[in-house]
Write an enzyme that holds these catalytic residues in place. Structure first.
Site, PDB file in Angstrom:
ATOM      1  N   HIS A 157       1.663   1.866   0.101  1.00  0.00           N
ATOM      2  CA  HIS A 157       2.081   0.360   1.466  1.00  0.00           C
ATOM      3  C   HIS A 157       1.741   1.068   2.848  1.00  0.00           C
ATOM      4  O   HIS A 157       1.535   0.837   3.538  1.00  0.00           O
ATOM      5  CB  HIS A 157       3.387   0.270   0.666  1.00  0.00           C
ATOM      6  CG  HIS A 157       2.868  -1.086  -0.126  1.00  0.00           C
ATOM      7  ND1 HIS A 157       4.553  -0.095  -0.974  1.00  0.00           N
ATOM      8  CD2 HIS A 157       2.602  -1.632  -0.785  1.00  0.00           C
ATOM      9  CE1 HIS A 157       3.703  -1.084  -2.253  1.00  0.00           C
ATOM     10  NE2 HIS A 157       3.547  -2.119  -2.259  1.00  0.00           N
ATOM     11  N   LYS A 212      -7.046   0.566  -5.122  1.00  0.00           N
ATOM     12  CA  LYS A 212      -6.472   0.360  -6.233  1.00  0.00           C
ATOM     13  C   LYS A 212      -6.662  -0.845  -6.932  1.00  0.00           C
ATOM     14  O   LYS A 212      -7.040  -1.099  -8.531  1.00  0.00           O
ATOM     15  CB  LYS A 212      -4.805   1.068  -5.905  1.00  0.00           C
ATOM     16  CG  LYS A 212      -4.540   0.568  -7.655  1.00  0.00           C
ATOM     17  CD  LYS A 212      -3.177   1.652  -8.108  1.00  0.00           C
ATOM     18  CE  LYS A 212      -1.915   0.693  -7.481  1.00  0.00           C
ATOM     19  NZ  LYS A 212      -1.768  -0.114  -8.661  1.00  0.00           N
TER      20      LYS A 212
END
Ligand code: PAF
Length: 285
Positions: free
Chosen positions: A36, A148
Site C-alpha cells: 500500500h 497483484k
C-alpha cells in the site's frame, strides 16, 4: 492529516485541497503494508495531494466469515498514512458508505464473471460499485491500484472507460517479501507453516518463465504449475489461468504474445492470489 468519517467532511476537505493542486487517491481496505505504501509513494510522485480511503467493503466478500476475519488495525493504518504525509483519509462505516435502500450496482458484465470472478461470484461487482462511489466522492485526478490484483485493475479500467469517469488509473507493480511472497493483508492470517509454504506461488512463476523460454505450450505450463503447487500439502490450487496479458482472453498452444499467469491458491482458510506477466518469446511472434 484530516480523518473524514462522513461524506460531508470528506467533500469539504477535498474542496479545500483541490484549490491548491491535483489529487491522487489510494483506495484501501486497511491493514496496510509496504505494498500500500508503494501506492502512496507513487501517488506522491505524481500529485500535489495524496488522499486515501480505508473501508473493508462488505459487498465484495463472498461469506460473512471471510469479511469478519479480514484483519483490521485502524490506529496503526492512520499512523502509517500520517507519517507518509497523506493529506486526508476517508474512514466510513458500511452505514455511512451505503444507503439503507441502495439499489444501484456497477458491473463489467463479461470481465467480472470470468477467472477470479467465476471463483468468487459477485466479488468484482462489489469492487466496481464501491470504487465508482469512491471516484464520485473523491473526484481524484489519478487513482492507484496494485498490479497483484490484475483482474481488479482490468475491471476498474474497463468501468472507467465505459462510464466516462474522468480519472487516470495507475497500476503499480507488486511489492514482495524477500522470499517472493506478494505482500497482502491476508498474509497476516496464514499459520506459520502456511506462511513458510506460500512462496511456492512465486517459485512456480520462475518455473513458468523457464518453460516459456523453452517453447512450452500454455497447457503444459498450466499443468506444470498445478502439479508443483499441488505437491505442497498445505496448498489447495483453486485456479491457474494463463491469459492474454491485455485482453485477459485464454491462450491455447504456444505462447505467441505477452501472457499473464493468474493464480488463486488456498492455504486453509486463506485465499491467496498472485500474478506474473511473461513477455512473448521473440522468435514465436
Ligand atoms: O484492492 C482493494 O483493497 C479493494 O478491492 C478496493 C479497491 C479498495 C475496493 O474495496
Amino acid at each position: 492529516m484530516h480523518i473524514c468519517a462522513t461524506k460531508q467532511d470528506l467533500r469539504r476537505v477535498l474542496a479545500e485541497l483541490r484549490t491548491t493542486g491535483t489529487i491522487g487517491l489510494v483506495p484501501t481496505m486497511g491493514y496496510l503494508h509496504d505494498g500500500h505504501m508503494s501506492l502512496v509513494r507513487a501517488a506522491q510522485a505524481e500529485n500535489d495531494h495524496v488522499v486515501a480511503s480505508i473501508f473493508v467493503n462488505p459487498t465484495q466478500f463472498g461469506s460473512a466469515e471471510d469479511l469478519e476475519k479480514y484483519p483490521r488495525d485502524m490506529d496503526r493504518d492512520l499512523a502509517m498514512l500520517r507519517d507518509a504525509g497523506v493529506a486526508a483519509v476517508f474512514t466510513p462505516t458500511p452505514d455511512i458508505m451505503y444507503h439503507p435502500d441502495a439499489q444501484t450496482i456497477v458491473e463489467t458484465t463479461d470481465l467480472a464473471n470470468k477467472l477470479m470472478g467465476a471463483l468468487r461470484p459477485g466479488h468484482f461487482r462489489g469492487v466496481a460499485t464501491v470504487v465508482t462511489k469512491l471516484f464520485n466522492l473523491f473526484q481524484p485526478d489519478r487513482a492507484y491500484f496494485g498490479e497483484k490484483d490484475y483482474q481488479q485493475v482490468a475491471v476498474i479500467r474497463t468501468m472507467v472507460r465505459d462510464l466516462d469517469i474522468p480519472v487516470d488509473i495507475r497500476p503499480i507493480p507488486t511489492v514482495r517479501e524477500a522470499d517472493g511472497l506478494a505482500m497482502s493483508s491476508r498474509n497476516a492470517r496464514l499459520s506459520p507453516d502456511a506462511r513458510a509454504a506460500a512462496p511456492i506461488l512465486w517459485q512456480s512463476f520462475d518455473m513458468a518463465r523457464d518453460l516459456v523460454a523453452t517453447g512450452a505450450t500454455s497447457d503444459e505450463i498450466k499443468s506444470a504449475i498445478w502439479t508443483m503447487i499441488d505437491r505442497e500439502p498445505l496448498a489447495r490450487v483453486e485456479t491457474v489461468d494463463i491469459q492474454d496479458a491485455i485482453t485477459l482472453d485464454p491462450i491455447t498452444g504456444p505462447i505467441d504474445r505477452d501472457i499473464v499467469i493468474l493464480l488463486a491458491v488456498t492455504f486453509d482458510p486463506v485465499l491467496l492470489i498472485d500474478q506474473c506477466v511473461i513477455p512473448a518469446q521473440k522468435d514465436l511472434t
